[in-house]
Scaffold this active site. Structure first.
Site, PDB file in Angstrom:
ATOM      1  N   PHE A   1       0.778  -1.214   0.115  1.00 52.22           N
ATOM      2  CA  PHE A   1      -0.033  -0.159   0.068  1.00 52.22           C
ATOM      3  C   PHE A   1       0.826   1.273   0.021  1.00 52.22           C
ATOM      4  O   PHE A   1       0.305   2.187  -0.303  1.00 52.22           O
ATOM      5  CB  PHE A   1      -0.986  -0.073   1.213  1.00 52.22           C
ATOM      6  CG  PHE A   1      -0.194   0.485   2.507  1.00 52.22           C
ATOM      7  CD1 PHE A   1      -0.130   1.740   2.924  1.00 52.22           C
ATOM      8  CD2 PHE A   1       0.220  -0.506   3.476  1.00 52.22           C
ATOM      9  CE1 PHE A   1       0.286   2.291   3.970  1.00 52.22           C
ATOM     10  CE2 PHE A   1       0.927  -0.182   4.527  1.00 52.22           C
ATOM     11  CZ  PHE A   1       1.039   1.387   4.810  1.00 52.22           C
TER      12      PHE A   1
ATOM     13  N   LYS B   1      -0.876  -7.341  -9.080  1.00 52.87           N
ATOM     14  CA  LYS B   1      -1.595  -7.508  -8.155  1.00 52.87           C
ATOM     15  C   LYS B   1      -1.161  -6.152  -7.181  1.00 52.87           C
ATOM     16  O   LYS B   1      -0.705  -6.501  -6.281  1.00 52.87           O
ATOM     17  CB  LYS B   1      -2.151  -8.442  -7.341  1.00 52.87           C
ATOM     18  CG  LYS B   1      -3.349  -8.647  -6.515  1.00 52.87           C
ATOM     19  CD  LYS B   1      -3.311  -9.222  -5.334  1.00 52.87           C
ATOM     20  CE  LYS B   1      -2.803  -8.559  -4.310  1.00 52.87           C
ATOM     21  NZ  LYS B   1      -3.529  -7.296  -3.750  1.00 52.87           N
TER      22      LYS B   1
ATOM     23  N   GLU C   1      -4.901  -3.791  -2.077  1.00 52.36           N
ATOM     24  CA  GLU C   1      -6.101  -3.297  -2.206  1.00 52.36           C
ATOM     25  C   GLU C   1      -6.556  -1.989  -1.358  1.00 52.36           C
ATOM     26  O   GLU C   1      -7.680  -1.853  -1.431  1.00 52.36           O
ATOM     27  CB  GLU C   1      -7.070  -4.651  -1.801  1.00 52.36           C
ATOM     28  CG  GLU C   1      -6.842  -5.169  -0.432  1.00 52.36           C
ATOM     29  CD  GLU C   1      -5.927  -5.920  -0.057  1.00 52.36           C
ATOM     30  OE1 GLU C   1      -4.726  -5.860  -0.821  1.00 52.36           O
ATOM     31  OE2 GLU C   1      -6.063  -6.907   0.805  1.00 52.36           O
ATOM     32  N   ARG C   2      -5.581  -1.617  -0.759  1.00 53.16           N
ATOM     33  CA  ARG C   2      -5.866  -0.240   0.048  1.00 53.16           C
ATOM     34  C   ARG C   2      -5.669   0.825  -0.912  1.00 53.16           C
ATOM     35  O   ARG C   2      -6.408   1.838  -0.767  1.00 53.16           O
ATOM     36  CB  ARG C   2      -5.086  -0.237   1.189  1.00 53.16           C
ATOM     37  CG  ARG C   2      -5.008  -1.098   2.292  1.00 53.16           C
ATOM     38  CD  ARG C   2      -6.347  -0.769   3.200  1.00 53.16           C
ATOM     39  NE  ARG C   2      -6.556  -1.828   4.052  1.00 53.16           N
ATOM     40  CZ  ARG C   2      -7.598  -2.123   4.475  1.00 53.16           C
ATOM     41  NH1 ARG C   2      -8.848  -1.324   3.905  1.00 53.16           N
ATOM     42  NH2 ARG C   2      -8.152  -3.358   5.074  1.00 53.16           N
TER      43      ARG C   2
ATOM     44  N   SER D   1       5.397  -6.958   4.279  1.00 54.54           N
ATOM     45  CA  SER D   1       5.842  -7.293   5.415  1.00 54.54           C
ATOM     46  C   SER D   1       6.811  -8.776   5.656  1.00 54.54           C
ATOM     47  O   SER D   1       6.539  -9.541   4.663  1.00 54.54           O
ATOM     48  CB  SER D   1       4.822  -7.232   6.816  1.00 54.54           C
ATOM     49  OG  SER D   1       3.865  -8.689   6.118  1.00 54.54           O
TER      50      SER D   1
ATOM     51  N   CYS E   1       9.636   1.802   4.147  1.00 51.89           N
ATOM     52  CA  CYS E   1      10.603   0.322   4.537  1.00 51.89           C
ATOM     53  C   CYS E   1      12.153   1.036   4.468  1.00 51.89           C
ATOM     54  O   CYS E   1      12.850   0.237   5.158  1.00 51.89           O
ATOM     55  CB  CYS E   1      10.480  -0.655   3.583  1.00 51.89           C
ATOM     56  SG  CYS E   1      11.110  -0.505   1.913  1.00 51.89           S
TER      57      CYS E   1
ATOM     58  N   GLU F   1       9.293  -3.582  13.649  1.00 56.05           N
ATOM     59  CA  GLU F   1       8.829  -2.256  12.429  1.00 56.05           C
ATOM     60  C   GLU F   1       7.584  -1.837  12.959  1.00 56.05           C
ATOM     61  O   GLU F   1       6.575  -2.254  13.096  1.00 56.05           O
ATOM     62  CB  GLU F   1       8.805  -2.882  11.229  1.00 56.05           C
ATOM     63  CG  GLU F   1       8.543  -1.924  10.184  1.00 56.05           C
ATOM     64  CD  GLU F   1       8.722  -2.602   8.767  1.00 56.05           C
ATOM     65  OE1 GLU F   1       8.057  -3.606   8.519  1.00 56.05           O
ATOM     66  OE2 GLU F   1       9.248  -1.834   7.722  1.00 56.05           O
TER      67      GLU F   1
END
Lengths: 503, 503, 503, 503
Positions: free
Chosen positions: A153, A177, A180-181, A230, A285, A387
């Site tokens: 996202f 893909k 979806e957020r 993640s 990240c 994190e």
């Protein structure tokens, strides 16, 4: 209200027009938590439709001269520049980051496309004359076939652009893909790709959740998958994909430390840390989430200067470029970050600046959290081992540079790190011995430029090859080595003799 | 009777002197099935001892200048040449292949060491000036740490030399687990490595079986593993190793086809096929085990010429260089090959030459099998779908080159293949479109030379990167990217000012 | 008394046995000025004989697989190590440098041979698939033909080894003309090359003077020439050679400055400067002959520490490894150096240490000169503008680093330079902006290692490409680009049809 | 009437507005010989003004991050596509070639710009860790400074685009002197460069004649010059430029042979030869001007088919895309070509097709010459030894391929060549042994694509490095090698100790 569907075989398809019924999920604006649209969640059948399209498009696309494939990238680059404002709005509406920051992300994405324009150079194989008597040998880097990308996202424009432009420039076809957020931006950019000339089926986008991901990871027609997210999911993606015969690179979590040396220019370091820690709310990240100060003097000054700077930070709606920070992506994520702050306090860290009571007028329902600053954090605390992915900077205090390096080297993650110093020897020792994949010397966010490659060490990356840049060419191709001998059976030498007899 | 033990931390250790009791297993001479020694099978504890030695040796070895690490290879190369006869005897005694053939294998191994001498060139990172204003960035290819290699019985000298010389030249330390069928040669070569100057702990050899393999694949201190063997084990090694956080490349089985075109020089093709099919009894992952003839005329002539050549083949003890073929490696393997021949007959293939009744005078107990030739083999037969790994050549008949290519492209494996033709266009079409990693044009065993890399496609290789050559450098190193900026805070410019005040 | 002749077509030939009468010139030992032998000076006819041999050997040598050509280098490397003592004696007897120093030179030469072992990697061409529809293109780096090398007196082993090993590894044949002052060592090494397996005619040595040089530079059969010497001769060689259609690289003189910054570790800098200034009597094109101190404090300390170190220097016969410095190469050169010292005094420089009265007991007739140290040298003085090539170090005093850099950037030469500092920013600024080809940061003699390339800027090098390392591969080869299309005229597709009709 | 002036320091200057009076020369349309404008011929002073501008712009431009310099190329690429029609008209008006052909040329130029977009990859230096204990070394490829390009009449768009885009992408500044016959297009493209964002002074254009050329070749501020033209001028440029301390690459004349083998697809070969021989009236340095037929049968068929095709050729005004060929560039050149045709007849060649009487209605005053075909040409004839640069194809007849290759290998030039065959072995033998820099297999105009490099052998090129592609990066940069050590004098380790004392 808009419905974000899929791009399959060159056409936008929405769930309601597709024979396979996709599920729909709400899209919310993190600044208000208002529903601003819905995203279709692809069924297995829809994903398989995309795979079939990509497989069908592959043979022709693979045989197109590389220069022709690449030429599309020049047009796409122009279209991205022309549509930059619209793209950034899509990012900010769904992710929350400030428009300026979205523009920075998009610029990084464009730079990746620029590197893709080097593909004719990067795809050169190695040719050896006379590996034996009149025997030649050469390697080719051939495309893999259908590849997939699963993206997070937090960089809805940039991370997809790390993947599919190089993948298709190498001759593969692709299924993306997105998260979806934040699905709108990647879909729109893919449409621009079609406009730029990418043939139907070469680039496909499916929105979805675990069902879509699992289909991509297990379908035998998919040859390779790139993932960013993640660490637990990265590990799942890597294990599942490789067990199904795919090449996989899966980029996971991070905890990036900056060491601040006594000889560093502290004003410079503080300015750098502010952006690296709080930019994009820390949802990067490569964010610096820990500053390790060498010596108490350094720490005291550092904390004081950070406090002063934090007081100036403007937090608010991302559509207003006056702001430095927008909201977090979802209410759930806000809760998770607040939970970690509470844990930090309970474990004994000193919360020097507490951003939890922030109210943004007019956006009281948004996922807002002010910048937080912890001092006297220690290695065992959860705010150090986990994190956070929020606007929380932890200061640690050590006596020596070696102590600081040990903290970093012992951490589970090894994505990015930075050293602030003026000393050439310290810089060399650090960059040589730190167990981290991307290292900055006085550079807080050492994201490699597009003609280098991105990748962490340890549990920040599952796979052998880094993202974008030179490594991505190797990832999206397989080596074929040809050894060739032409027996001198007299055909050439004798050709003249055959002709008199023909007369 | 000799006991083949381990080489740990620079010292030979036998099971009976080790605190951890290793088990012992008989070594047999395949030409007679006499027991010629025993090999120690390392316990988990023994393997961990080797890992500890390798880990301890790593920091110093890693920091040695590359040129110094590589210099040892020049000395090793000399020692291998000086000890070539002894090495070949060790190979032939345990594997059975003819001495000449062992010498060929060793020569290939030496060539890999020669390529390792290029390491200073290959380890160069990429340096970019001015990636931003006065910002530079460069990549380094740093060693991984402790690496492991697990090698097969069929090339006891060569395959280990694919692995550890490059691994240690890159700065890693290494643990080799050779095949327990043919362990002597790899151990002896490792001793020569120590003699050449490899420091204690940098290169270790443990002999063993699944217990040793599993220890290597699961111990967290091992960073990477290279494997060569059969496909089921390769898949197990890859899955297990990657699940334990290691980088893995695992090379598996093969079924290599040669297409013989009507325009090929058939005498040349037959001569080439004889060596490629029957050399080393077909116990090579690059052996040609299927000849696909295009057109019945081609097939008829091909079979006739092969029959004539097979009649001349000399089979016998490998210590006698007059022989062309020695015994198979074990009685069990002989039985497996004979079972497949029976299956071929039952499935309807025509056994044109039957080598099963061969008797070698004086070696009646050896694992001997004469050269076998099947004609009219079809794709579905077991002798086509399985890797036989014996002296059995299958001829298939097709009408067109495309048909031949479809057979190859549909096979589970994709290691090597070859086309015999004189036609430039056919060669280009074949090498472009065949789904095989190593392709020969009029070259029956297209094993890439040492400065290229070895690797198959499909289920012949699990992993992204090929063996030896350029890919091996990438496999045995990880990329680190440094981005560096030196803030111009006036220190340089101001240095002169400090001095008057000092006067 | 020995006569040093030529090596032509694999055979040693002395002038007295050659049909073409060579002239003879005395060889003297610089430590005593005793005549120790004579060197034959080749006539034009003798050089042409060598050229003819090299041309005759070329076609076969060129077609030998690269790996086979390179394999000879491994053997030569061993022979050089085995004969190191003898080689070093030959160097010291004719050049005068201390044996240890000769050994260092030889080691550098061996490292160049080691790099040559990378030739199979370095000679790889670039292969591009599908530059057009079914059109491939690749480049090859083909050898040039017969090449020549003309080398100086000061590195009689190393500089020839920069040239001919790579030249012949690339497939060329070669004629070396060593310095007539120090010819024995190069000839002996060439003999070792023959022993190692270099075929007759591939490597030839002619000793001689201008007649030999001019023959090499004008004969149309010579394709390329490499030269190392003084700038006026380098320019002559370049102009003459290129006017006769040859590729030429000609390395000339140098004046190498070290900047000493106030923050440098002065003990380290002084130790480094002692070796760099006085090693090999300063008869090195990479010698540091000027130390530019930033700030008077730095200068005062530097000069004091240098004086103290110079007092410890041992000067004497090079055969005694206790000595730090031997004699200069010839009496004429000694006179030239002394003349420059006188000029320096007259122009106002301060001769802090005067080495001119040195007497070496037992070697009173040798070309000895003690270490000299000038302070307060300025840019216009002859001792700054000229290359002294003797044991004379000049100290200049400046107020700022920029001033020091301007002095360097304005000098005619641009071979090597060095900065002593601890500051990362200063190092980066210096290395970026200094107009010199080889730059050291705290490294006084920044001679690139063998896998990089050697070359100065400005009038220190005439030609585009540097010596040894990657550039030398490009220098000794020419690019050929092949573009290939195989028309699909139905031959492959139709092959099956021809067969029924044959039945 | 238009006056074509100069572009200096970002501004168009015409002779009449310049303080230094330029001379003016007429521009004529080769289709009509009407005067269509005038071109200013720069005086030495005007050229020096451009040099001064380029030198002033250099320091800032050099320090701009490479990616920023390159980004301008993307914009320029767009502008070239947008202005393609106008550019092609300028080409056709002054050169005469058919518009379609001009478009092909422009497309090739654009591809060179696309390759320039790879500059961040191509400019990467080589970084070596640990070349000694804690010593690192790396090379940088730094720009040269002010470079110059001198370009010919026949590719007024493409050849300048070989040069300056890469030169400036590497950080140099540039002065282009286009042909005074066809100056408009290069100037217009340079203006587009300015529009795309090239800063003032970075790219300058001066029109002129020998005075301008000599100024560029002798001014000490010019660091390098690229030239394309005839061999005598190329040699003059190379000699003069190198004598004045410049790096020079000078591309000269050509005589390109195609060998037609008996097994070639003759229809394909003839179609290819028609374009390669008569396209752009043969005024291309890569034109095929000789077809060498192996065997009389081949020759007879070839000549017959060529005759038939020539009869279909349409010759006329280049502005009409229906035409295949336009006029020659000037009346003087037409006369020269006709003179050579006469010589051919006199020397005994058979003029099978005579194009000398061609009349183009409405363009009777144009420089028209119809396609000519000679048969039975021999090696000694002037039409074989000289470059005709007109629409004249010579057929030679030989018995063997070796004979054909000898003719090519003995010719003064070695630019391009081609073999028509179906035989893999013949292709390999030819491409290996032919002494020509650019080789086609069934490709009549083997101009390397933009990611390879262009260059002939023998007297077709003076200089070491080829044009565009990888070699051009090496040509437009110089290597700098840095060796760096940071003494571990305790500063890093001791930093902690200083702090307690500060408390």
């Amino acid at each position: 209200m808009k419905v974000i569907g899929h791009l399959i075989n060159g056409k936008l398809t929405h769930s309601d027009t597709s024979p396979q019924q996709s599920r729909l999920q709400d899209l919310t604006n993190p600044s208000t938590n208002e529903v601003i649209g819905r995203v279709a969640l692809a069924s297995k059948a829809t994903v398989e439709e995309a795979i079939a399209a990509a497989e069908a498009a592959y043979p022709t696309w693979r045989n197109l001269p590389t220069a022709k494939r690449v030429r599309i990238m020049y047009r796409l680059r122009d279209l991205l520049e022309e549509n930059a404002d619209k793209i950034c709005e899509l990012i900010t509406q769904e992710h929350g980051k400030v428009l300026n920051d979205a523009m920075g992300e998009l610029q990084r994405g464009i730079e990746n496309i620029e590197y893709v324009c080097s593909a004719p150079e990067m795809l050169k194989g190695e040719h050896s004359k006379n590996v034996g008597p009149a025997i030649d040998s050469w390697s080719e880097f051939q495309p893999l076939g259908v590849c997939a990308g699963i993206t997070p996202f937090n960089f809805p424009a940039m991370v997809p652009l790390w993947m599919w432009p190089m993948a298709i420039a190498c001759g593969n076809t692709f299924i993306l893909k997105p998260s979806e957020r934040t699905p709108s931006c990647a879909l729109f950019i893919a449409e621009l790709g079609i406009e730029a000339g990418i043939p139907a089926g070469v680039l496909n986008v499916v929105n979805g959740d675990k069902e879509a991901v699992d289909t991509l990871l297990t379908d035998r027609r998919i040859q390779a998958a790139s993932f960013v997210g993640s660490t637990p999911i990265a590990e799942y993606v890597y294990t599942t994909g490789t067990a199904h015969g795919k090449r996989v690179q899966a980029f996971g979590g991070a905890k990036n430390h900056a060491i601040v040396m006594p000889d560093a220019d502290l004003d410079n370091a503080v300015a750098a840390l502010m952006g690296a820690a709080y930019g994009s709310c820390g949802e990067r990240c490569m964010a610096i989430s820990v500053a390790v100060a060498v010596g108490d003097d350094t720490a005291n000054t550092l904390v004081a200067k950070l406090q002063a700077q934090i007081a100036q930070l403007k937090v608010g709606d991302g559509m207003d470029n006056q702001n430095d920070m927008g909201p977090l992506v979802t209410k759930a994520h806000l809760n998770k970050v607040q939970g970690l702050i509470t844990a930090g306090i309970e474990e004994g860290a000193e919360l020097v600046v507490d951003g939890r009571n922030l109210k943004v007028p007019g956006y009281e329902n948004g996922n807002y959290l002010g910048a937080c600053l912890f001092d006297r954090v220690t290695a065992e605390m959860h705010i150090h081992s986990c994190e956070i992915f929020g606007p929380v900077l932890c200061v640690m205090r050590v006596d020596t540079m070696q102590e600081a390096m040990d903290i970093i080297n012992n951490h589970e993650y090894g994505n990015g790190t930075c050293l602030f110093t003026r000393d050439g020897e310290a810089a060399r020792y650090f960059s040589d011995n730190i167990k981290v994949g991307m290292v900055g010397i006085n550079v807080p966010l050492p994201v490699p430029v597009a003609h280098h490659s991105f990748g962490g060490w340890k549990r920040s990356l599952f796979g052998d090859l880094h993202a974008y840049g030179p490594d991505s060419v190797r990832f999206y191709t397989k080596r074929k080595t040809i050894t060739q001998r032409w027996p001198a059976s007299g055909v050439r030498e004798g050709m003249q003799f055959s002709f008199p007899s023909n007369n």
